[in-house]
Design a protein around this motif. Sequence first.
Motif: not given
Length: 446
Positions: A359-363, A407-413, A338-340
């Motif tokens: 980028q980390l803030s968005s993730g 889970e989703i936050g780390i993966a999104a980053c 999703t983040a990609l």
Amino acid sequence: MNRTTTALLAALEALIVVAIGVGIALVPLTVLWATHFELAVDWSVFWDAAASVWLLGNGVDLTVQLPAAMVGALALPGAEVPFVLSIALLGFAVLAVALGVRTGIRASETPHPIIGVLAAIASYGVFTTLIAVSSGNGAVTASLPQAIVFPTLIYAAGVVVGVLGVFGRGVHTTDATSRSAKEAATPPRLGRLTGLARAIRERFLDLPGTARLAIAESLRGGAAAFVAVVGVAALAVAVLILANFATIIGLYETVQAGVVGGITLTVAQLAMLPNLVIWAAAWLIGPGFAVGVGTGVSPVGTSLGAVPGLPIFGALPQSAPAGGFLWLLVPVLIGFFTALLIRRRSDKAGRPVPTLTGQLSSGGGIGVVAGVLFGLASWAAAGAMGPGRLVEVGPNPLLVGVVAAVEIGIAACLGMLAGSRGAASVSSAASVSSGASTSSVSANPK
């Protein structure tokens, strides 16, 4: 169309929405009253049951006091004292929101949208109050304050979403000519609300570019990740029902409810399907859900005791699947991709590549938004289903929300970083190719 007509039509639509919701439970019960009981029982008993089911489906707590004979027949610990049913059959709430969206859209198309919206919500509250006051008996009693507030808020949420959808189409019009034409055709009150929405949007645009981008990506990505995980959960529930269809049919035969009783039971279970989907989403995230105090169903282990006698519960897994922990990769992969996709979409739109902090803030924001949504959904899908150990049924909202956010936050980053690197590589390759072409032209003049 004058104000009075607008208000009356809005009230009529609210009445139809209430009638549809209550009728889903009342019609099969009335058929049961006419066929099985041959009109010998007071119909008010079935009205009370239908109203109670509808109120429960809209988040209203029911206090139940079972007769002594039924307590002895059920042999449930704690059934001899009054207990609370608080698990909402979310199908009724989903239906109310969907019909509320339709009401909001229709009200926005009238010359007096504010009057239409207020009349619909107020009428819905009046009808809900009448249902709560006219129903209830010594065995089942609804919380009157909740009965007045909760169903009305659920319907109002749908109405507001419908209205905002109409407003949004006007707010996001970028062409000045078409926007002026829309404003000229828009009723004055609706135009003022559209102007207010546009002012809020312009205030948002006044924020620094990095903050604005992070907020937009967080909201969009968090909502997309939530929908994707819930979609996978819905597919998993469908597969489990098909795989355990024989067990479910066997439980139907054990209940021996008859044709009309079976239809009534099926309607109740259909109303509970959204709950099961949220439970499956909590299972995919990791914490899983409970079907009673001391029980747990999760990818790493399953511990079930006696479960409520609903046939649909025959689809519950009796043990953890082999390699169940691998299912935890589902929300992680969804968060990453999703983040990609969001990052690459921003690059294609020509937006500047944000800094590492951006980028980390968005993730992280994607994880927070998804965690909040999963926490709220788990809260709505959990509650008490009976006395004793059944006071705890469904996922733990706080635990599911926190784990989903992590889970989703780390993966999104990681997805944000990977997307930016991919875009940078493509940009670098394009620059090198352009430079080589220029050099070749310079070296071979014609």
